[in-house]
Structures are given as structure tokens and as C-alpha cells.
Design a protein around this motif. Structure first.
Motif: not given
Lengths: 255, 307
Positions: B110-114, B146-159
Motif C-alpha cells: 500500500g502507498k498510504e504509508c508514504i 525514508v527511515a520511518l517508512l515501514g514502522d521500524p522498531e529501531f531508528l539510527v540517526l546521525d546528526e
């Protein structure tokens, strides 16, 4: 794997370099046919195609240059640019084995390259037939010739795409990929043939390489045995260079 | 359920003769926001690259969602969202097209997530504008989407706040806090804006020259950050004498600019101000203060924050 191929296909279909390449090739083919139609060879004209099948044959002779130049540019802007814009990081951190990621990229790149390799000859054949008439081959079956050369064009394009794609993976940079591909493909034939004077085995290697097969693309008479060898050379080259691409990419750190 | 989303054991990364990471044992608990603090070149990005599979460790192990085998690690990375260093985008594509590639790659139905992630980061109105023409702040937001697409459980964010304006920084913080609160997402984040990290993170790791010097919780950090009374008077020498003789304390520092930091009598500021005034001192500044994360970080790495 399907997801990766779909994603790569989406990227290719939105790659401006790919569409520009197709457009330039199509335009070049149109110009070639129009010159053949209006540029009289009896009055100093350079192009002497008399029919669609003539235009097809002459375009196959020009196709090696298109494959060598065009694929280098496409590999640079489709594959290497992913290192520069950082999207390669996205791919490798998405949770897929690197072997599948690069196999998907090279597969889609090969398909795109095969499509590009067909544009110039096909437009020549179709437009040439419309403008000049289809024509005929002396002592041969036009249909068999077209199918064989079309099939070999696809296979040679795939093999060259795998080699150029491997350069792109190795070099990481659009400019380096394009420059190296140009220099490599334009000089490698001469270098091997010169070196074969000192190491005759190199001539055999050359004869069983895609560098020789591409030069024989437009041959009007090829034995079944030679054809099978040429097909095998193309397929094995594709498999070998996709395999090499996987080996390199699995060890590569993404900066 | 695994208590830790990410653990590293004796992780080492060497480049030729240089150790980028030296024996790092990192522990990130599920549901935490882990602020990763270090100078440029300290090893933050290197560690993130190892965790996300962009680079390979020289030795040591990485355990992601309890998995540490090569194949299992690759699979576990599907549960992560990643935005490391410069925003990784296809410049000739629109925000939606950039997200569509990632959606296809991950097989998200589904494209709703976008639409949802674009709304979440405030980029729903960008239309046909390509990423090439985005401001750096917009690119950062798109990279987060982009990082949040797909409902991740762990987010790695550099600066992730690089290039964001002050309002954008606050919005980013509020968004990450909201996601953490509502979905329980675990976040590993590095930032040069330590005050911002102080407001966001629940856990901290301080890395210096490739070595993880310390891991501590927000509570532990609050205790470590010393509280003091900031004093500025017309005669610092006389004030020092009054503090020693009248208030019987030596727990103060006279700084080069003449201001005094008093680390005692925090609960009785009126007694301090009274003693200073009784000695005839003119009090120009007098306020309780706490040591900031920046000061603690600088102290912890042994000197100035910048080399």
C-alpha cells in the motif's frame, strides 16, 4: 529478490540518463535513415543503405560503439552515482544480503542496457523499411538473420553491461567509471592483439571473449556451432561478471 | 522479549594504522532514546555504520534484537530505520518517488504509508519538486521520512538536526519524542547540539577517540552535572575571603573573568547573598545554575570540547 528488482526497475525508469540515451540513439537512427534516403551515394553521399535490411546491417556494425560508450555513461549515472548521493547506504542497511542487492542492480542494469542496444538497430530497421522498403539479403533468410542478430545483440549487450557494471561497483564514482570504460573498451582490443605477438595464448582468449563476439554481430553467415559458442561466451561472461560484482560488493565498505 | 535492542561486545574497527573504535561495549535498551555524544572523528558514525552493515568490524560482535549471526543480523536490519551522515536521496526524484523506491525495496504493502510519513515530517506539500531543489532542512526531513517508512522498531540517526532551523530542531525533537512515547520506538541519535540532546535522550553514551568512556541514564547525568550558585561581584578577592571566613567553605571556583561558582549552600542562597552584602560587596549577578551537558562532556573527555 523480487522487491529489489522492482525497486531497481523503478529507479531505472526514472533515470534521466537512461531516457536521454534512448532518445539520442533513436534520433541518430532517424538521421541515419534520412541521410540514406536523401544523401545520394552517386553524388558524394556517404551512406549507401538501399533498404530497411541494409540499414539494420549497417546499424549493427555501428552498435559496438554505442554499447561501449553508452553503457559506460549509463553505468556511471545509474550505478556509481549511488555511492555519491549516499543511496547505496540505504540499500545495504535495508536488511537484504549484499549478494542479492548487487545481483538485482546488475540484472536491471543489464535489462536496461539490452533495451538501449536495440534502439538504434530497430529504429533503423523499422524506419528504413518504411522509407526505403524492407529489401532482401542475397542468398539468405532475412527473418532468420534478423532474429539471430537481434538475439545476439541482446546477449552481447547483457555481457558488456555486466562488465561495465563491475567497473562501476569497483570504482565507486561516475566520472571514473565513464572514463575507465571508454579507455578500456577502446584500447583493450589493440592491447590484447599486440600482446598476443609475445603470448599467443592471448589470441585464443580474445577469440573466445565478448570483444571478438561483438565485432561479428553483423556477420551474415554464421555456422550453428559458432553461434552456440558465441551464445555461451556471452552467457558465461554475464554470469562471471555478476559473480565478480557480488564478490567485490560483499567486501566493500560504503563510505 | 529482548531487553536490549543493540549491544556490542568488544567492538573494534581499525583503518590501516588507526583505531576508529576501540573495545566498545554499547548497550541500548528497548524503548530508550540513546544520545551518542562525541567530537568529530570520535567514532560515532563508524559505530553506526557497523551497526547498519555499511562497514565491517575488525573484531568484536554486534547483537541486534538479540541476533548476532551474519545472516540473522542482515535480517534484523529490516526492523531498523537509518539516516546516517548526509541525507541519502535520489536528487532527481520527488519526495514521493524517493519513498516509493524504499517502499518497493522493503515490500511494504500500500502507498498510504508514504502519505503518512510525509505528513509526519511536514513534507506533504512538496508536490513535483525534486529532492535536488530541497533545502538541507527539507532533505533531512525526507531522510527521516525514508527511515520511518515501514514502522521500524529501531531508528539510527546521525546528526539529524544538521541544517534545520531552530523551529525545525524543536519540531524534530518533538516528533522523535512522540514516536518514542506512542510507538515505543528505540532511537540511537548523535548530535552536535548537546543541549538539544539533553532535552531528548533518556540514555547517553560518551565516546572519545574510539573509546566509549561512559554510558549513563538521564538521572545519572543529572546527578553528575553539578549545581552551583553563579556570583559576580565588584571584588572577587574579597568575596572569596568572605566565603572562606564567613561561610566556612572552600568549595568554590573563581573563574578567569572574575565570576565565582559556589558549589555549597545551594539551599540557602539568601545567607550567601547576605554575607556578601554585609561585607560591602556590590552584587552584580547572583543566580543558581546547573552544569550543562556540554561542560560535563568537556570534563569527561578531559579538557576543552574542541581540539
Amino acid at each position: 529478490m523480487n522487491n529489489l528488482i522492482r525497486a531497481e526497475g523503478y529507479k531505472l525508469l526514472r533515470n534521466r540518463t537512461f531516457w536521454l540515451l534512448l532518445l539520442v540513439l533513436a534520433a541518430a537512427a532517424v538521421v541515419n535513415v534520412l541521410l540514406a534516403r536523401f544523401d545520394d551515394p552517386n553524388d558524394g553521399g556517404a551512406i549507401d543503405a538501399l533498404s530497411g535490411i541494409d540499414a539494420w546491417t549497417s546499424s549493427l556494425a555501428a552498435n559496438p560503439y554505442i554499447i561501449k560508450i553508452g553503457f559506460g555513461i549509463l553505468a556511471g549515472f545509474f550505478l556509481s552515482s549511488e555511492y555519491a548521493n549516499g543511496t547505496m547506504k540505504r540499500s545495504v542497511s535495508a536488511g537484504f544480503p549484499r549478494s542479492r542487492i548487487i545481483a538485482a542492480k546488475l540484472t536491471v542494469f543489464s535489462l536496461g542496457a539490452m533495451g538501449a542496444a536495440l534502439v538504434y538497430p530497430l529504429v533503423n530497421l523499422v524506419l528504413g523499411s518504411l522509407v526505403l522498403g524492407f529489401g532482401e539479403l542475397p542468398g539468405g533468410s532475412e527473418a532468420e538473420y534478423i532474429v539471430r542478430t537481434l538475439g545476439m545483440t541482446l546477449l552481447v549487450a547483457a555481457a558488456f553491461a555486466a562488465v561495465t557494471g563491475w567497473f562501476a561497483i569497483l570504482l565507486n564514482d561516475s566520472g571514473k567509471t565513464i572514463g575507465f570504460s571508454f579507455v578500456f573498451f577502446f584500447f583493450i582490443d589493440g592491447v590484447i592483439l599486440m600482446a598476443s605477438k609475445y603470448a599467443p595464448a592471448l589470441e585464443t582468449v580474445y577469440d573466445y571473449s565478448i570483444l571478438r563476439v561483438i565485432l561479428d554481430l553483423a556477420n551474415e553467415s554464421v555456422s550453428r556451432g559458432d553461434l552456440l559458442v558465441d551464445i555461451a561466451i556471452c552467457l558465461l561472461t554475464w554470469v562471471a561478471f555478476v559473480g565478480l560484482g557480488i564478490v567485490v560488493f560483499r567486501r566493500k565498505e560504503i563510505k | 522479549m529482548n531487553e536490549y535492542v543493540l549491544r556490542t561486545h568488544r567492538l573494534v574497527k581499525a583503518y590501516k594504522n588507526q583505531l576508529a573504535l576501540d573495545d566498545v561495549n554499547l548497550n541500548i535498551r528497548q524503548g530508550s532514546i540513546y544520545g551518542f555524544i562525541g567530537q568529530n572523528g570520535a567514532g560515532k558514525s563508524t559505530l553506526m555504520k557497523l551497526v547498519t552493515g555499511m562497514a565491517f568490524p575488525t573484531s568484536g560482535t554486534i547483537e541486534l534484537f538479540g541476533e548476532s549471526g551474519d545472516k540473522e543480523l542482515v535480517r534484523a536490519r529490516r526492523r531498523m530505520g537509518v539516516a546516517i551522515e548526509n541525507p541519502a536521496l535520489f536528487p532527481q526524484l520527488t519526495a514521493k518517488e524517493n519513498l516509493e523506491i524504499h517502499r518497493l525495496q522493503r515490500g511494504i504493502p500500500g502507498k498510504e504509508c508514504i502519505r503518512r510519513v510525509l505528513e509526519l515530517v511536514g513534507l506533504e506539500g512538496t508536490g513535483r519538486k525534486t529532492a535536488r531543489n530541497f533545502s538541507l532542512g527539507m532533505k533531512q526531513r525526507l531522510a527521516l521520512a525514508v527511515a520511518l517508512l515501514g514502522d521500524p522498531e529501531f531508528l539510527v540517526l546521525d546528526e539529524p538536526t544538521n541544517g534545520l532551523d531552530p523551529v525545525g530542531v524543536v519540531e524534530m525533537r518533538e516528533l522523535l519524542q512522540k514516536l518514542n512515547r506512542e510507538t515505543g520506538i528505540t532511537i540511537l541519535i548523535s548530535s552536535h547540539i548537546l543541549s538539544e540532546l539533553h532535552l531528548l535522550a533518556s540514555h547517553y553514551g560518551i565516546i572519545h577517540r574510539g573509546r566509549l568512556l561512559e554510558e549513563l541514564t538521564l538521572d545519572e547525568l543529572q546527578k553528575q552535572c553539578r549545581q552551583y550558585i553563579h556570583i559576580k561581584v565588584d571584588s572577587p578577592e574579597l568575596a572569596a575571603s568572605v566565603l572562606e571566613q564567613e561561610l566556612a567553605t572552600t568549595k568554590f571556583e573563581v573563574l578567569a573573568d572574575g565570576t565565582i561558582q559556589l558549589f555549597e549552600h545551594l539551599g540557602r542562597p539568601s545567607r550567601v547573598s547576605g554575607a556578601l552584602a554585609a561585607a560591602g560587596l556590590a552584587i552584580e549577578q547572583f543566580m543558581p545554575m546547573g552544569e550543562a551537558l556540554e561542560s560535563y562532556f568537556a570534563k569527561r573527555i578531559g579538557g576543552g570540547a574542541h581540539e
